[in-house]
Design a protein around this motif. Sequence first.
Motif, PDB file in Angstrom:
ATOM      1  N   VAL A   1       3.338  13.521  -8.815  1.00  0.00           N
ATOM      2  CA  VAL A   1       4.067  12.238  -8.824  1.00  0.00           C
ATOM      3  C   VAL A   1       3.522  11.340  -9.944  1.00  0.00           C
ATOM      4  O   VAL A   1       4.285  10.737 -10.702  1.00  0.00           O
ATOM      5  N   ALA A   2       2.188  11.278 -10.075  1.00  0.00           N
ATOM      6  CA  ALA A   2       1.578  10.398 -11.078  1.00  0.00           C
ATOM      7  C   ALA A   2       1.951  10.824 -12.496  1.00  0.00           C
ATOM      8  O   ALA A   2       2.206   9.983 -13.357  1.00  0.00           O
ATOM      9  N   THR A   3       1.984  12.137 -12.733  1.00  0.00           N
ATOM     10  CA  THR A   3       2.255  12.626 -14.102  1.00  0.00           C
ATOM     11  C   THR A   3       3.738  12.959 -14.314  1.00  0.00           C
ATOM     12  O   THR A   3       4.106  13.432 -15.373  1.00  0.00           O
ATOM     13  N   LYS A   4       4.541  12.725 -13.272  1.00  0.00           N
ATOM     14  CA  LYS A   4       5.982  13.036 -13.310  1.00  0.00           C
ATOM     15  C   LYS A   4       6.226  14.505 -13.663  1.00  0.00           C
ATOM     16  O   LYS A   4       7.091  14.854 -14.471  1.00  0.00           O
ATOM     17  N   SER A   5       5.446  15.354 -13.009  1.00  0.00           N
ATOM     18  CA  SER A   5       5.552  16.792 -13.261  1.00  0.00           C
ATOM     19  C   SER A   5       6.743  17.399 -12.518  1.00  0.00           C
ATOM     20  O   SER A   5       7.155  16.915 -11.464  1.00  0.00           O
TER      21      SER A   5
ATOM     22  N   ALA B   1       6.938   5.852  -5.595  1.00  0.00           N
ATOM     23  CA  ALA B   1       5.982   6.970  -5.625  1.00  0.00           C
ATOM     24  C   ALA B   1       5.585   7.380  -4.204  1.00  0.00           C
ATOM     25  O   ALA B   1       5.460   8.570  -3.906  1.00  0.00           O
ATOM     26  N   PHE B   2       5.401   6.385  -3.329  1.00  0.00           N
ATOM     27  CA  PHE B   2       4.969   6.694  -1.956  1.00  0.00           C
ATOM     28  C   PHE B   2       6.085   7.419  -1.200  1.00  0.00           C
ATOM     29  O   PHE B   2       5.833   8.359  -0.461  1.00  0.00           O
ATOM     30  N   GLU B   3       7.307   6.947  -1.411  1.00  0.00           N
ATOM     31  CA  GLU B   3       8.464   7.575  -0.768  1.00  0.00           C
ATOM     32  C   GLU B   3       8.581   9.040  -1.218  1.00  0.00           C
ATOM     33  O   GLU B   3       8.795   9.939  -0.408  1.00  0.00           O
ATOM     34  N   LYS B   4       8.406   9.256  -2.527  1.00  0.00           N
ATOM     35  CA  LYS B   4       8.478  10.621  -3.071  1.00  0.00           C
ATOM     36  C   LYS B   4       7.403  11.498  -2.441  1.00  0.00           C
ATOM     37  O   LYS B   4       7.667  12.631  -2.017  1.00  0.00           O
ATOM     38  N   ALA B   5       6.171  10.979  -2.389  1.00  0.00           N
ATOM     39  CA  ALA B   5       5.044  11.757  -1.859  1.00  0.00           C
ATOM     40  C   ALA B   5       5.273  12.081  -0.380  1.00  0.00           C
ATOM     41  O   ALA B   5       4.992  13.198   0.072  1.00  0.00           O
ATOM     42  N   ILE B   6       5.800  11.108   0.371  1.00  0.00           N
ATOM     43  CA  ILE B   6       6.035  11.327   1.803  1.00  0.00           C
ATOM     44  C   ILE B   6       7.134  12.382   1.995  1.00  0.00           C
ATOM     45  O   ILE B   6       6.987  13.306   2.792  1.00  0.00           O
ATOM     46  N   THR B   7       8.220  12.260   1.246  1.00  0.00           N
ATOM     47  CA  THR B   7       9.329  13.223   1.356  1.00  0.00           C
ATOM     48  C   THR B   7       8.842  14.644   1.059  1.00  0.00           C
ATOM     49  O   THR B   7       9.145  15.588   1.791  1.00  0.00           O
ATOM     50  N   ARG B   8       8.043  14.781  -0.001  1.00  0.00           N
ATOM     51  CA  ARG B   8       7.545  16.121  -0.354  1.00  0.00           C
ATOM     52  C   ARG B   8       6.536  16.609   0.680  1.00  0.00           C
ATOM     53  O   ARG B   8       6.582  17.766   1.125  1.00  0.00           O
TER      54      ARG B   8
ATOM     55  N   GLY C   1      -4.403   0.613 -12.422  1.00  0.00           N
ATOM     56  CA  GLY C   1      -3.512   0.463 -13.572  1.00  0.00           C
ATOM     57  C   GLY C   1      -3.309   1.758 -14.334  1.00  0.00           C
ATOM     58  O   GLY C   1      -2.966   1.739 -15.517  1.00  0.00           O
ATOM     59  N   LYS C   2      -3.531   2.874 -13.647  1.00  0.00           N
ATOM     60  CA  LYS C   2      -3.360   4.162 -14.306  1.00  0.00           C
ATOM     61  C   LYS C   2      -1.985   4.735 -13.961  1.00  0.00           C
ATOM     62  O   LYS C   2      -1.527   4.616 -12.833  1.00  0.00           O
ATOM     63  N   PHE C   3      -1.376   5.379 -14.890  1.00  0.00           N
ATOM     64  CA  PHE C   3      -0.040   5.973 -14.732  1.00  0.00           C
ATOM     65  C   PHE C   3       0.996   4.885 -14.394  1.00  0.00           C
ATOM     66  O   PHE C   3       0.643   3.757 -14.094  1.00  0.00           O
ATOM     67  N   GLU C   4       2.256   5.269 -14.444  1.00  0.00           N
ATOM     68  CA  GLU C   4       3.332   4.339 -14.050  1.00  0.00           C
ATOM     69  C   GLU C   4       3.664   4.650 -12.606  1.00  0.00           C
ATOM     70  O   GLU C   4       4.392   5.604 -12.327  1.00  0.00           O
ATOM     71  N   ILE C   5       3.100   3.865 -11.688  1.00  0.00           N
ATOM     72  CA  ILE C   5       3.315   4.149 -10.266  1.00  0.00           C
ATOM     73  C   ILE C   5       3.961   2.930  -9.617  1.00  0.00           C
ATOM     74  O   ILE C   5       3.365   1.850  -9.608  1.00  0.00           O
ATOM     75  N   ASP C   6       5.185   3.087  -9.117  1.00  0.00           N
ATOM     76  CA  ASP C   6       5.812   1.985  -8.379  1.00  0.00           C
ATOM     77  C   ASP C   6       5.958   2.400  -6.912  1.00  0.00           C
ATOM     78  O   ASP C   6       5.512   3.477  -6.523  1.00  0.00           O
ATOM     79  N   ASN C   7       6.576   1.523  -6.112  1.00  0.00           N
ATOM     80  CA  ASN C   7       6.682   1.806  -4.676  1.00  0.00           C
ATOM     81  C   ASN C   7       7.442   3.101  -4.373  1.00  0.00           C
ATOM     82  O   ASN C   7       7.246   3.699  -3.320  1.00  0.00           O
TER      83      ASN C   7
ATOM     84  N   ILE D   1       1.449   4.157   6.644  1.00  0.00           N
ATOM     85  CA  ILE D   1       0.916   4.726   5.391  1.00  0.00           C
ATOM     86  C   ILE D   1       1.579   4.027   4.197  1.00  0.00           C
ATOM     87  O   ILE D   1       0.913   3.563   3.270  1.00  0.00           O
ATOM     88  N   LYS D   2       2.904   3.910   4.248  1.00  0.00           N
ATOM     89  CA  LYS D   2       3.649   3.299   3.144  1.00  0.00           C
ATOM     90  C   LYS D   2       3.286   1.819   2.993  1.00  0.00           C
ATOM     91  O   LYS D   2       3.001   1.349   1.886  1.00  0.00           O
ATOM     92  N   LYS D   3       3.263   1.098   4.123  1.00  0.00           N
ATOM     93  CA  LYS D   3       2.958  -0.344   4.087  1.00  0.00           C
ATOM     94  C   LYS D   3       1.588  -0.622   3.489  1.00  0.00           C
ATOM     95  O   LYS D   3       1.420  -1.475   2.640  1.00  0.00           O
ATOM     96  N   VAL D   4       0.590   0.109   3.988  1.00  0.00           N
ATOM     97  CA  VAL D   4      -0.788  -0.119   3.530  1.00  0.00           C
ATOM     98  C   VAL D   4      -0.922   0.258   2.058  1.00  0.00           C
ATOM     99  O   VAL D   4      -1.523  -0.481   1.275  1.00  0.00           O
ATOM    100  N   CYS D   5      -0.343   1.381   1.671  1.00  0.00           N
ATOM    101  CA  CYS D   5      -0.482   1.829   0.272  1.00  0.00           C
ATOM    102  C   CYS D   5       0.271   0.917  -0.691  1.00  0.00           C
ATOM    103  O   CYS D   5      -0.172   0.706  -1.813  1.00  0.00           O
ATOM    104  N   GLU D   6       1.370   0.318  -0.251  1.00  0.00           N
ATOM    105  CA  GLU D   6       2.094  -0.628  -1.115  1.00  0.00           C
ATOM    106  C   GLU D   6       1.325  -1.933  -1.266  1.00  0.00           C
ATOM    107  O   GLU D   6       1.361  -2.555  -2.319  1.00  0.00           O
ATOM    108  N   ALA D   7       0.623  -2.339  -0.197  1.00  0.00           N
ATOM    109  CA  ALA D   7      -0.003  -3.670  -0.198  1.00  0.00           C
ATOM    110  C   ALA D   7      -1.470  -3.678  -0.616  1.00  0.00           C
ATOM    111  O   ALA D   7      -2.005  -4.728  -0.950  1.00  0.00           O
TER     112      ALA D   7
END
Length: 230
Positions: free
Chosen positions: A145-149, A111-118, A103-109, A55-61
């Motif tokens: 995660v996208a809106t940093k809520s 973000a996926f780690e955060k989403a997976i952990t939650r 190119g929406k929101f400030e999303i870096d790699n 999931i992480k690999k595909v979403c990053e690439a």
Amino acid sequence: MEETFYCILCKKPMSPALGIAECSFCGKKEKADYVCPSGHYICEDCRIASSDRIIKKVCEATQETDPMRIAILLMKHPAIQMHGPEHHYLVSCVLLAALRKLGKFEIDNSAFEKAITRGKRIPLGSCGLWGACGAAVGVGIAVSVATKSSWTSDKERSLSMQATCEALSEIAKIGGPRCCKASTFAAIEAASKFFEREFGINFISLTSPHPCYFKAFNDECLKDKCPYFG
Ligand SMILES: [Zn+2]
Ligand SMILES: [Zn+2]
């Protein structure tokens, strides 16, 4: 006699490859051992990846801006079970990946780690046991995660909950027993409407999940009762 391998993406027999092929999952280009007639190739690292890793690999690439397309690709990977809690964060990650490509929101790699952990904290069966399907909460996690809520946020906190609420309402209409594929499709469709209305984001053309590719693998398929069956 040589054993026949079948492509995990299109089920056609794989044949020995001569040149360089691009991994259908991570996009890596390398000398391929086997490819299918449609040109699908899966690199060794993606072939053996765990559900979290793929999931992480595909979403990053990914270069995709269509979260449904990314989700369908991922759900064909053998590490993703027919039903399983990995669908909860799969939903968050494919939405974040498409938003990032747009190119929406400030999303870096991270973000996926955060989403997976939650997402990992949502247990299997939370739909029927808690009254909140993890795929719907996965949409709320993506918005968060996208809106940093956080719990101290104002509008972002409300939007995260509203997104979960809209996805949950669509999933509830499907009925049971649960199907993590149908819930994922409904969550992404609801998320797409939500992001368009609230943020003016258009995920281009959302791939149609019809007819469901996964119905043949689901012993508990709702068949005609499921909106994605046909
Ligand atoms: Zn193929
Ligand atoms: Zn790969």
